[in-house]
Structure formats: structure tokens, C-alpha cells
Design a protein around this motif. Structure first.
Motif, PDB file in Angstrom:
ATOM      1  N   ASP A 149      36.711 -18.649  36.746  1.00 17.24           N
ATOM      2  CA  ASP A 149      36.133 -18.964  38.056  1.00 17.24           C
ATOM      3  C   ASP A 149      34.653 -19.331  37.938  1.00 17.24           C
ATOM      4  OD1 ASP A 149      38.584 -18.438  39.117  1.00 17.24           O
ATOM      5  OD2 ASP A 149      38.050 -16.497  39.989  1.00 17.24           O
ATOM      6  N   LEU A 150      33.925 -18.614  37.111  1.00 20.35           N
ATOM      7  CA  LEU A 150      32.495 -18.910  36.950  1.00 20.35           C
ATOM      8  C   LEU A 150      32.279 -20.275  36.284  1.00 20.35           C
ATOM      9  CD1 LEU A 150      31.147 -15.412  35.840  1.00 20.35           C
ATOM     10  CD2 LEU A 150      30.847 -16.526  38.052  1.00 20.35           C
ATOM     11  N   VAL A 155      30.664 -26.023  37.022  1.00 19.49           N
ATOM     12  CA  VAL A 155      30.955 -27.465  37.045  1.00 19.49           C
ATOM     13  C   VAL A 155      30.718 -28.041  38.439  1.00 19.49           C
ATOM     14  CG1 VAL A 155      32.784 -29.180  36.780  1.00 19.49           C
ATOM     15  CG2 VAL A 155      32.577 -27.327  35.120  1.00 19.49           C
ATOM     16  N   GLN A 156      31.181 -27.322  39.461  1.00 22.17           N
ATOM     17  CA  GLN A 156      30.998 -27.792  40.836  1.00 22.17           C
ATOM     18  C   GLN A 156      29.520 -27.824  41.216  1.00 22.17           C
ATOM     19  OE1 GLN A 156      32.458 -26.606  45.394  1.00 22.17           O
ATOM     20  NE2 GLN A 156      33.106 -25.382  43.624  1.00 22.17           N
ATOM     21  N   HIS A 204      31.942 -24.675  47.530  1.00 19.23           N
ATOM     22  CA  HIS A 204      33.070 -23.774  47.794  1.00 19.23           C
ATOM     23  C   HIS A 204      33.323 -22.934  46.540  1.00 19.23           C
ATOM     24  CE1 HIS A 204      33.933 -25.918  51.511  1.00 19.23           C
ATOM     25  NE2 HIS A 204      33.863 -27.059  50.829  1.00 19.23           N
ATOM     26  N   PRO A 205      32.815 -21.713  46.489  1.00 16.69           N
ATOM     27  CA  PRO A 205      32.933 -20.892  45.266  1.00 16.69           C
ATOM     28  C   PRO A 205      34.351 -20.365  45.070  1.00 16.69           C
ATOM     29  CG  PRO A 205      31.915 -19.618  47.011  1.00 16.69           C
ATOM     30  CD  PRO A 205      32.074 -21.010  47.551  1.00 16.69           C
ATOM     31  N   HIS A 237      23.256 -15.112  47.276  1.00  8.22           N
ATOM     32  CA  HIS A 237      22.743 -16.470  47.172  1.00  8.22           C
ATOM     33  C   HIS A 237      23.752 -17.492  47.698  1.00  8.22           C
ATOM     34  CE1 HIS A 237      19.794 -15.082  43.787  1.00  8.22           C
ATOM     35  NE2 HIS A 237      19.357 -14.796  45.002  1.00  8.22           N
ATOM     36  N   ILE A 238      25.030 -17.187  47.576  1.00  8.69           N
ATOM     37  CA  ILE A 238      26.042 -18.072  48.168  1.00  8.69           C
ATOM     38  C   ILE A 238      25.896 -18.083  49.690  1.00  8.69           C
ATOM     39  CG2 ILE A 238      28.516 -18.335  48.602  1.00  8.69           C
ATOM     40  CD1 ILE A 238      29.036 -17.410  45.764  1.00  8.69           C
ATOM     41  N   GLU A 239      25.714 -16.914  50.260  1.00  6.28           N
ATOM     42  CA  GLU A 239      25.541 -16.829  51.718  1.00  6.28           C
ATOM     43  C   GLU A 239      24.289 -17.574  52.166  1.00  6.28           C
ATOM     44  OE1 GLU A 239      25.266 -13.390  55.215  1.00  6.28           O
ATOM     45  OE2 GLU A 239      25.451 -12.841  53.090  1.00  6.28           O
TER      46      GLU A 239
END
Length: 334
Positions: A149-150, A155-156, A204-205, A237-239
Motif C-alpha cells: 500500500d505504501l 507512485v500516486q 486517494h490513499p 497529513h492526509i487529512e
């Protein structure tokens, strides 16, 4: 190897080895009178019916002829019954042998109790070893999924960084073009860069492995690590990035969309978004105050876009740090 050991086998072993101990405890707590009653019951003779042996046919006929009364003796034949009691035959009596139950020495009971203790302890140790092996394998599978996932998030984020950096360049160029007076303004380029600024790349994580690990934090492989602190920083940090993205989207709808629909020709508007170019520089009802207002709006959009780029860089660093820690902490291969 330890999967075959279960609580049932441990329980059966305890019951088997504890029988002598239970017997000793029962005799110890039994009253003296109860012990005497048990001894009387054990010494009481038991009468048994002698086993009947079948006689030969000739002997049975002879016995029947001897027991038959004479023909002339009607009285004896028809009911002259004697009042003498019938003769009883001696019956054979069998006695149970009296078994002497000598109490065991206390050392034997101590040894049996120690064996029970060792059996129970070995069962618990085996169960703990089996559970530890199972939990380790489960934690390994979850961390491997987290690594995947990481890597996908990295990559994204790299793709988003390149795209958002280009949007920042478009904002800067658009702001520079809008500083010119309307008579000297290159309206064709203004239209192209407005369309280029009207864009956003949301992030989108992949949070599947993180959610699964959060549900398994009771495992010592996770509870003894610092992985939860990495999760907390990454999600925070995503939030923050999502908040900035929402603001950017709101600015584009409130500032750019009204300008596009009010001053772009339909053909130029379609070409600007579909082909990244416009046929000509003609615009509808455009005035100098409209140019000045758009320049002020672009300043706000440019600030938010730059903040998104910075948040993107921060998230890439968080993902790289967490990936490095997970691989080292759980001994995984990259």
C-alpha cells in the motif's frame, strides 16, 4: 507442529493423572463410620444360586417313575399331601475376598501432583508457542500488505506532484498575463492558461492494511512497535491535504467557473479543455475590472495550489519513512 495440541487434550491429561489424587482426598475427608460401613459391605457374604446341571434322559425317566405313586392308592394320588416341609438342598455360598487397600506414601501423591502440574504447564507452554507462531505469521502478512500500500501511495504521490507542479506554473504564468492592460493583454494565452489552472489531482490513499493493523494492535508484534505513531502522522497529513484540496476546489468553482461562462466563447471554452488550445483570442463582454478581479482570484488559487504541493512532498516523506521502518522492524524484504 503445535497446531494439534488443544485445550481438550490438556483437560483429558489432567483428568487421567488426577484420579489417584481425587481418591486420596475422598478417603481423607470420609468419616470413620462411612469407612466401617464400606468394610461391612465388602465383608458381607453373597448367596449365589447353584448352577443347575442337565441330567441324561434315562435318569430323568427313572426319577419320574420313582416319584409316581401306586395306582391303588387314590388318597395318596389325589391330594394326600404331607405337612412336612420340603427338604431344602444345601446351597453353595461364595464369599468375596477381602482386599486390603493400603494407603500410598505421601511421596507418591506428591509425585503424581507434580506430574499433573508439569503436564498442565507443558500444555500452556505449547499453546503459547502455537499462538505466537500464528500471530507472527498473521502480522507478517499484514505488514507485507502495508508495504504494498505504501509503495502504491508513493507512485500516486509522484504523479500528483508532477501534475500539481505544472498547475502552479500555469497559475504563475496566468497571473503574469493578467498584469497587462486589456488593450495589450494576450487574450488567447489567457484563455489557455485559465483552462490549465482549472485543474486538480486528488490523492486517494490505500488505507486497507492500516485499518487491519489497527484492529490487531493487541498483537505484541504491533503493540511493542512504534507503528501507530507513523500511522498517526501519515493520516494527519492526509487529512490536511484533503482539506486543502477541498478549498482549492471551492476556489475554482467560485472564481474561475463564473469567469469562464461569462467571457469565453463556447467554441473556445470547449477547445481550451479538450485540446489545450483555442482557435482565437476573442472573448465576450470582457472589461478591465474583470481582468483585475480575475488576477486577485488567481492569487488565492495559486496559494492553495502551492500548499497542496507542499503537503504532497510531506506525505511522500511520511510514506518513505514508514516504509523504511516497517521493513526494518518486521524483517521484510523490499
Amino acid at each position: 507442529m503445535w497446531e494439534g495440541i488443544s485445550i481438550g487434550s490438556i483437560f483429558i491429561s489432567c483428568i487421567y493423572f488426577s484420579q489417584p489424587l481425587f481418591k486420596y482426598l475422598a478417603l481423607g475427608f470420609m468419616s470413620k463410620k462411612a469407612k466401617q460401613d464400606i468394610d461391612k459391605i465388602g465383608n458381607k457374604p453373597v448367596a449365589r444360586t447353584p448352577k443347575r446341571v442337565a441330567k441324561p434322559k434315562a435318569e430323568r425317566l427313572a426319577d419320574a417313575a420313582a416319584d409316581k405313586p401306586p395306582a391303588g392308592d387314590n388318597k395318596q394320588q389325589f391330594g394326600n399331601h404331607s405337612n412336612e416341609p420340603p427338604e431344602t438342598k444345601n446351597m453353595e455360598v461364595h464369599h468375596h475376598p477381602q482386599l486390603e487397600h493400603k494407603p500410598k506414601p505421601w511421596k507418591e501423591y506428591l509425585a503424581e501432583g507434580f506430574m499433573i502440574f508439569v503436564a498442565v504447564m507443558m500444555g500452556f507452554i505449547a499453546e503459547n508457542i502455537r499462538e505466537n507462531i500464528t500471530n507472527s505469521e498473521h502480522a507478517r502478512q499484514l505488514t507485507l500488505q502495508l508495504v504494498q500500500d505504501l509503495k502504491a501511495d508513493t507512485v500516486q504521490l509522484n504523479e500528483i506532484y508532477r501534475a500539481e507542479t505544472q498547475i502552479v506554473r500555469n497559475n504563475d504564468t496566468l497571473f503574469t498575463l493578467l498584469q497587462q492592460p486589456l488593450q495589450k493583454a494576450d487574450t488567447k494565452k489567457i484563455q489557455v492558461f485559465i483552462a490549465g489552472s482549472h485543474s486538480m489531482w486528488p490523492f486517494h490513499p490505500s488505507l486497507g492494511a492500516m485499518g487491519a493493523i489497527k484492529n490487531e494492535l493487541h498483537l505484541k508484534q504491533f503493540s511493542n512497535s512504534e507503528i501507530i505513531s507513523y500511522f498517526s502522522r501519515y493520516e494527519r497529513h492526509i487529512e490536511l491535504l484533503h482539506t486543502v484540496q477541498d478549498i482549492n476546489l471551492q476556489y475554482q468553482r467560485n472564481y474561475l467557473d463564473p469567469f469562464l461562462t461569462a467571457h469565453f466563447k463556447p467554441a473556445n471554452l470547449d477547445a481550451a479543455f479538450m485540446k489545450s488550445t483555442v482557435p482565437d483570442g476573442q472573448m465576450r463582454n470582457l472589461t478591465q475590472p474583470d481582468i483585475d478581479q480575475l488576477a486577485a482570484d488567481v492569487v488565492l488559487i495559486r496559494i492553495v495550489t502551492r500548499e497542496m504541493v507542499l503537503d504532497n512532498v510531506r506525505l511522500k516523506k511520511d510514506a518513505a519513512d514508514m516504509l523504511k521502518y516497517v521493513i526494518k522492524q518486521f524483517d521484510l524484504e523490499e
